[in-house]
Design a protein around this motif. Structure first.
Motif, short mmCIF file in Angstrom:
data_model
loop_
_atom_site.label_atom_id
_atom_site.label_comp_id
_atom_site.label_asym_id
_atom_site.label_seq_id
_atom_site.Cartn_x
_atom_site.Cartn_y
_atom_site.Cartn_z
N PHE A 181 1.75 -0.53 -3.58
CA PHE A 181 1.94 0.78 -4.19
C PHE A 181 1.19 1.87 -3.42
O PHE A 181 0.10 1.65 -2.91
N ALA A 182 1.81 3.06 -3.36
CA ALA A 182 1.19 4.22 -2.72
C ALA A 182 0.91 5.28 -3.78
O ALA A 182 1.74 5.51 -4.67
N PRO A 183 -0.24 5.94 -3.73
CA PRO A 183 -0.55 6.96 -4.74
C PRO A 183 0.44 8.12 -4.67
O PRO A 183 0.89 8.50 -3.60
N PHE A 184 0.77 8.66 -5.84
CA PHE A 184 1.75 9.73 -5.90
C PHE A 184 1.25 10.93 -6.70
O PHE A 184 0.98 11.99 -6.16
N LEU B 281 9.36 -7.58 -7.97
CA LEU B 281 10.41 -6.56 -8.00
C LEU B 281 10.17 -5.43 -7.01
O LEU B 281 11.00 -4.51 -6.91
N VAL B 282 9.05 -5.48 -6.28
CA VAL B 282 8.75 -4.42 -5.32
C VAL B 282 8.38 -5.03 -3.97
O VAL B 282 7.86 -6.14 -3.90
N GLU B 283 8.66 -4.26 -2.90
CA GLU B 283 8.41 -4.73 -1.55
C GLU B 283 6.94 -4.57 -1.17
O GLU B 283 6.26 -3.64 -1.62
N GLU B 284 6.47 -5.46 -0.32
CA GLU B 284 5.14 -5.31 0.25
C GLU B 284 5.16 -4.13 1.21
O GLU B 284 6.10 -3.95 1.99
N LEU B 285 4.12 -3.28 1.15
CA LEU B 285 4.04 -2.12 2.03
C LEU B 285 3.22 -2.46 3.27
O LEU B 285 2.38 -3.35 3.25
N PRO B 286 3.46 -1.72 4.37
CA PRO B 286 2.77 -2.03 5.64
C PRO B 286 1.29 -1.69 5.59
O PRO B 286 0.86 -0.78 4.88
N GLU B 287 0.52 -2.44 6.36
CA GLU B 287 -0.92 -2.18 6.48
C GLU B 287 -1.18 -1.38 7.76
O GLU B 287 -0.27 -0.73 8.28
N GLU C 57 -1.81 6.42 6.45
CA GLU C 57 -0.96 7.57 6.16
C GLU C 57 -0.56 7.62 4.69
O GLU C 57 -0.39 8.69 4.11
N LEU C 58 -0.41 6.46 4.08
CA LEU C 58 0.04 6.40 2.68
C LEU C 58 -1.10 6.61 1.70
O LEU C 58 -0.86 7.07 0.57
N VAL C 59 -2.31 6.25 2.10
CA VAL C 59 -3.46 6.33 1.19
C VAL C 59 -4.45 7.37 1.73
O VAL C 59 -5.18 7.10 2.68
N LEU D 67 -3.97 -0.35 -6.02
CA LEU D 67 -2.69 -0.24 -5.32
C LEU D 67 -2.21 -1.60 -4.84
O LEU D 67 -1.12 -1.71 -4.29
N ARG D 68 -3.03 -2.61 -5.07
CA ARG D 68 -2.70 -3.96 -4.62
C ARG D 68 -2.51 -4.89 -5.81
O ARG D 68 -2.99 -4.63 -6.91
#
Length: 259
Positions: free
Chosen positions: A89-92, A55-61, A67-69, A81-82
């Motif tokens: 997933f990115a931390p929020f 249900l969620v998209e793969e995020l770029p490496e 930048e996200l982590v 996050l994997r």
């Protein structure tokens, strides 16, 4: 949002969604090919379900991952996050359980916030003896609240909460049985929400809860006498469950790149 929207070149609309309906709503929107959400913030206990159901998209490496982590993220949390090695997933918003106490009541009875199990038991006894009712609570409502509480006590005694067949687990259960008669009767109804209410209403003078409680109890309710500290340690050290929210892009989001 005033600064973010011009930077994105897009309007941002926020929604508050009942967490119990998150997965079902995402499921229905994806099946209908009509994903209305572009970015979601979810509790970390939902990560496996969202990824397993695709249900969620793969995020770029690569550079974008950096930048996200942030570097400040605890290294041992990064694998969370994997899912099966893939970055979703990115931390929020991080969260952790700490202890809250009513400073006025502790001063009134000449007490200090407990730093270990022995002190915790002694504080609970004093409040019970002086007021005729327990004023110390643990999150004991059946379900998630009690499970997290029990996990922390078992780990603090060096036990394994997944097997409960070791000396540490036995020590934790033994201590909780000794502590229980001196607890506030409300402990059986105490969750992350009711813990705040019991502090505000002065039904409880000491309880552990997530860090968001500071805003609810101190800032919103104006209970300046409620203070916070890390909490108490067990025989094998101080243990705290980490929680919080992460960000993810729903599968089929119309503005995935912007998200």
């Amino acid at each position: 949002l005033d600064e973010l929207e011009p930077e994105l070149g897009a309007q941002v609309f926020l929604m508050n969604v009942d967490c119990s309906r998150y997965v079902s709503r995402l499921d229905k929107m994806r099946a209908a090919g009509d994903m209305k959400w572009d970015l979601i913030a979810v509790d970390n206990n939902m990560l496996g379900v969202l990824a397993a159901k695709d249900l969620v998209e793969e995020l770029p490496e690569g550079e974008e991952y950096v930048e996200l982590v942030p570097d400040s993220l605890i290294y041992s949390l990064r694998p969370l996050l994997r899912f099966e090695g893939t970055f979703y997933f990115a931390p929020f918003r991080p969260n952790v359980k700490i202890a809250y106490y009513n400073e006025h009541k502790f001063v009134q009875y000449g007490l200090e916030p407990p730093r270990n199990w022995d002190q915790l038991l002694e504080v609970a006894k004093v409040f019970k003896e002086r007021e005729g009712v327990g004023r110390v609570a643990i999150q004991g409502e059946p379900g998630a609240a009690a499970a997290v509480t029990f996990f922390e006590f078992v780990r603090a005694a060096g036990g394994d909460p997944l097997t409960l067949d070791d000396d540490g687990s036995t020590e934790a259960v033994t201590f909780l049985k000794e502590l229980e008669p001196y607890l506030a009767p409300e402990y059986k109804e105490t969750t992350f929400n009711t813990a705040n209410e019991f502090l505000i209403d002065e039904q409880v003078y000491l309880v552990s809860n997530w860090t968001f409680g500071i805003g609810v109890v101190v800032e919103d309710a104006g209970k300046k006498e409620i203070k916070a500290y890390s909490g108490w340690s067990g025989p094998e050290g101080e243990v705290h469950v980490l929680g919080g929210d992460v960000l993810a892009v729903p599968k089929g989001a119309a503005h995935a790149d912007t998200a």
